[in-house]
Write a protein that holds these residues in place. Structure first.
Motif, PDB file in Angstrom:
ATOM      1  N   ALA A  56       0.821  -1.212   0.000  1.00 20.76           N
ATOM      2  CA  ALA A  56       0.000   0.000   0.000  1.00 20.76           C
ATOM      3  C   ALA A  56       0.856   1.263   0.000  1.00 20.76           C
ATOM      4  N   VAL A  57       2.058   1.180   0.525  1.00 18.70           N
ATOM      5  CA  VAL A  57       2.950   2.332   0.613  1.00 18.70           C
ATOM      6  C   VAL A  57       3.389   2.801  -0.769  1.00 18.70           C
ATOM      7  N   PHE A  58       3.779   1.850  -1.594  1.00 13.37           N
ATOM      8  CA  PHE A  58       4.299   2.270  -2.895  1.00 13.37           C
ATOM      9  C   PHE A  58       3.399   1.867  -4.064  1.00 13.37           C
ATOM     10  N   GLN A  59       2.111   1.602  -3.773  1.00  7.82           N
ATOM     11  CA  GLN A  59       1.156   1.314  -4.830  1.00  7.82           C
ATOM     12  C   GLN A  59       1.054   2.451  -5.856  1.00  7.82           C
ATOM     13  N   ILE A  62       3.900   2.204  -8.199  1.00  8.85           N
ATOM     14  CA  ILE A  62       3.735   1.089  -9.127  1.00  8.85           C
ATOM     15  C   ILE A  62       2.873   1.515 -10.305  1.00  8.85           C
ATOM     16  N   GLN A  63       1.751   2.178  -9.998  1.00  9.21           N
ATOM     17  CA  GLN A  63       0.848   2.627 -11.056  1.00  9.21           C
ATOM     18  C   GLN A  63       1.521   3.654 -11.959  1.00  9.21           C
ATOM     19  N   GLU A  64       2.354   4.493 -11.340  1.00  5.44           N
ATOM     20  CA  GLU A  64       3.093   5.492 -12.125  1.00  5.44           C
ATOM     21  C   GLU A  64       4.051   4.822 -13.100  1.00  5.44           C
ATOM     22  N   ILE A  65       4.772   3.814 -12.635  1.00  5.31           N
ATOM     23  CA  ILE A  65       5.716   3.082 -13.495  1.00  5.31           C
ATOM     24  C   ILE A  65       4.965   2.346 -14.603  1.00  5.31           C
ATOM     25  N   GLN A  66       3.845   1.705 -14.240  1.00  4.76           N
ATOM     26  CA  GLN A  66       3.058   0.971 -15.228  1.00  4.76           C
ATOM     27  C   GLN A  66       2.538   1.892 -16.327  1.00  4.76           C
ATOM     28  N   LYS A  67       2.129   3.089 -15.930  1.00  6.41           N
ATOM     29  CA  LYS A  67       1.620   4.046 -16.914  1.00  6.41           C
ATOM     30  C   LYS A  67       2.745   4.633 -17.762  1.00  6.41           C
ATOM     31  N   ASN A  86      14.267  -1.805  -3.564  1.00 10.49           N
ATOM     32  CA  ASN A  86      14.490  -0.656  -2.684  1.00 10.49           C
ATOM     33  C   ASN A  86      13.617  -0.718  -1.436  1.00 10.49           C
ATOM     34  N   HIS A  87      12.432  -1.307  -1.588  1.00 15.65           N
ATOM     35  CA  HIS A  87      11.504  -1.386  -0.458  1.00 15.65           C
ATOM     36  C   HIS A  87      11.598  -2.724   0.277  1.00 15.65           C
ATOM     37  N   GLY A  88      12.483  -3.607  -0.181  1.00 12.67           N
ATOM     38  CA  GLY A  88      12.596  -4.915   0.465  1.00 12.67           C
ATOM     39  C   GLY A  88      11.328  -5.735   0.346  1.00 12.67           C
ATOM     40  N   THR A 217      -3.984  -2.894  -2.578  1.00 11.71           N
ATOM     41  CA  THR A 217      -3.324  -4.095  -3.089  1.00 11.71           C
ATOM     42  C   THR A 217      -4.255  -4.876  -3.999  1.00 11.71           C
ATOM     43  N   ASN A 218      -5.506  -5.001  -3.582  1.00 10.48           N
ATOM     44  CA  ASN A 218      -6.453  -5.785  -4.362  1.00 10.48           C
ATOM     45  C   ASN A 218      -6.852  -5.089  -5.653  1.00 10.48           C
ATOM     46  N   GLN A 219      -6.713  -3.769  -5.666  1.00  6.53           N
ATOM     47  CA  GLN A 219      -6.994  -3.047  -6.896  1.00  6.53           C
ATOM     48  C   GLN A 219      -6.005  -3.441  -7.980  1.00  6.53           C
ATOM     49  N   GLN A 220      -4.747  -3.598  -7.602  1.00 14.37           N
ATOM     50  CA  GLN A 220      -3.733  -4.047  -8.552  1.00 14.37           C
ATOM     51  C   GLN A 220      -4.025  -5.472  -8.992  1.00 14.37           C
TER      52      GLN A 220
END
Length: 353
Positions: A56-59, A62-67, A86-88, A217-220
């Motif tokens: 949830a912290v870096f969701q 993730i979406q930014e990278i995917q886009k 980076n986030h382990g 998380t479930n949205q992804q």
């Protein structure tokens, strides 16, 4: 598949045998076994919830990278791996807690189908003799010979097995509150019909609770179609399985689902994404301030070598760090003075150099 269920069934059978040797009721043993399995899997569930909270912290990232790399899947994957590193975070870390219940379920099916082997520890030659007696009496074994032996032990003459063996089988309590756990549910209108239905309903509710509590998380996962499988197909699968096996399996599944739901709520309270996100942001802020201070200290050293004055921001930061160190040292001296009866000495700038 039989060899796999047998392989998994052996260790589970020994656990069930141990429990049955203390409590001589198979239904109660099944309840205790389910609770024990959940307890043993709890550390994995904690790990999974932590991973979910961390996601949830870096969701948003993730979406930014995917886009950003939507048309370059290779670069997208590369950037995502960097982010995870980076986030382990290991994206596969949540798979094991999801797969283990199914592995245990298949092993439990073997235990429930073969209670004479796993619980009563009757040898295979004796079981073979018993099945031959049933075959001579035209009993349909239907792929469940040991359960048929239990059902028919008082109907036919099994004396050739020996009085001790017959008595052992006759005294085996394969019920739960009077319900025969060896019965396979059908679509006939009776209480057994509720077992498959409840197994599907409880599975659906657990997925729904999980989705509501971890929306980011479930949205992804929904984008990949995983949540649709978990929300609809898996409960239907559990209903189908429960109609194909004895009600003991379905009962285990229902109880396991209920415990999973309770566990999900508890773990969410302890390891909520919001709580983890706040802690992570504070940690990142502290690390950023530390790096900023290190840069300021390097500037100070460089300024001292060149006799150039420090800029106001760097000077202010170094001063504030100096004050923090002064307070920490003063507190430590005060505690030592109280502990050992010494005289307290004020902290000077010389002490901080």
């Amino acid at each position: 598949m039989n060899w796999l269920t047998n392989l998994i069934g052996v260790p589970l059978g020994w656990i069930m045998w141990l429990l049955y040797s203390v409590i001589h009721n198979y239904g109660i043993v099944l309840i205790l076994f389910t609770i024990l399995v959940k307890a043993l899997m709890f550390p994995l569930s904690v790990k999974q919830q932590k991973a979910t909270a961390k996601m949830a912290v870096f969701q948003p990232k993730i979406q930014e990278i995917q886009k950003k790399y939507e048309k370059n899947k290779e670069k997208q994957q590369e950037e995502l791996m960097k982010l995870y590193e980076n986030h382990g975070y290991n994206p596969m870390s949540g798979c094991l807690p999801m797969l283990l219940p199914f592995v245990i379920l298949f092993g439990l099916i073997d235990v429930i189908y073969r209670p004479l082997t796993h619980i009563l520890h009757i040898n295979s030659d004796t079981i073979t003799k018993a099945t031959e007696i049933l075959t001579r009496n035209n009993v349909d074994l239907s792929g469940r010979p040991e359960l048929e032996i239990l059902t028919n032990i008082t109907k036919y003459d099994f004396s050739e097995l020996g009085a001790d063996v017959v008595s052992k089988i006759q005294n085996f309590d394969y019920t739960l509150f009077g319900i025969d756990l060896s019965v396979v549910p059908t679509f006939d209108w009776n209480w057994f019909l509720l077992i498959p239905i409840l197994s599907g309903v409880t599975a659906f509710l657990v997925s729904l609770v999980s989705m509501k509590m971890n929306p980011a998380t479930n949205q992804q996962a929904t984008g990949m179609g995983a949540m649709k499988i978990m929300m609809y197909i898996m409960p239907l699968f559990s209903v189908w399985i429960a109609f194909s096996v004895p009600v003991g399996v379905g009962f285990y599944w229902i109880l396991s689902n209920v415990l999973s739901g309770v566990q999900t709520v508890i773990l969410y309270k302890v390891y909520s994404p919001e709580k983890y996100k706040k802690e992570f942001e504070e940690k990142m802020q502290a690390e950023a301030e530390k790096k900023k201070l290190e840069r300021a200290q390097r500037k100070k050293i460089k300024s001292s070598d060149s006799n150039e004055p420090l800029d106001p921001e760097t000077e202010k930061m170094l001063l504030s760090e100096k004050e923090r160190n002064r307070k920490r040292l003063a507190e430590a001296r005060r505690q030592d003075a109280e502990k050992y009866g010494d005289e307290y000495v004020e902290v000077t700038d010389k002490d901080l150099m």
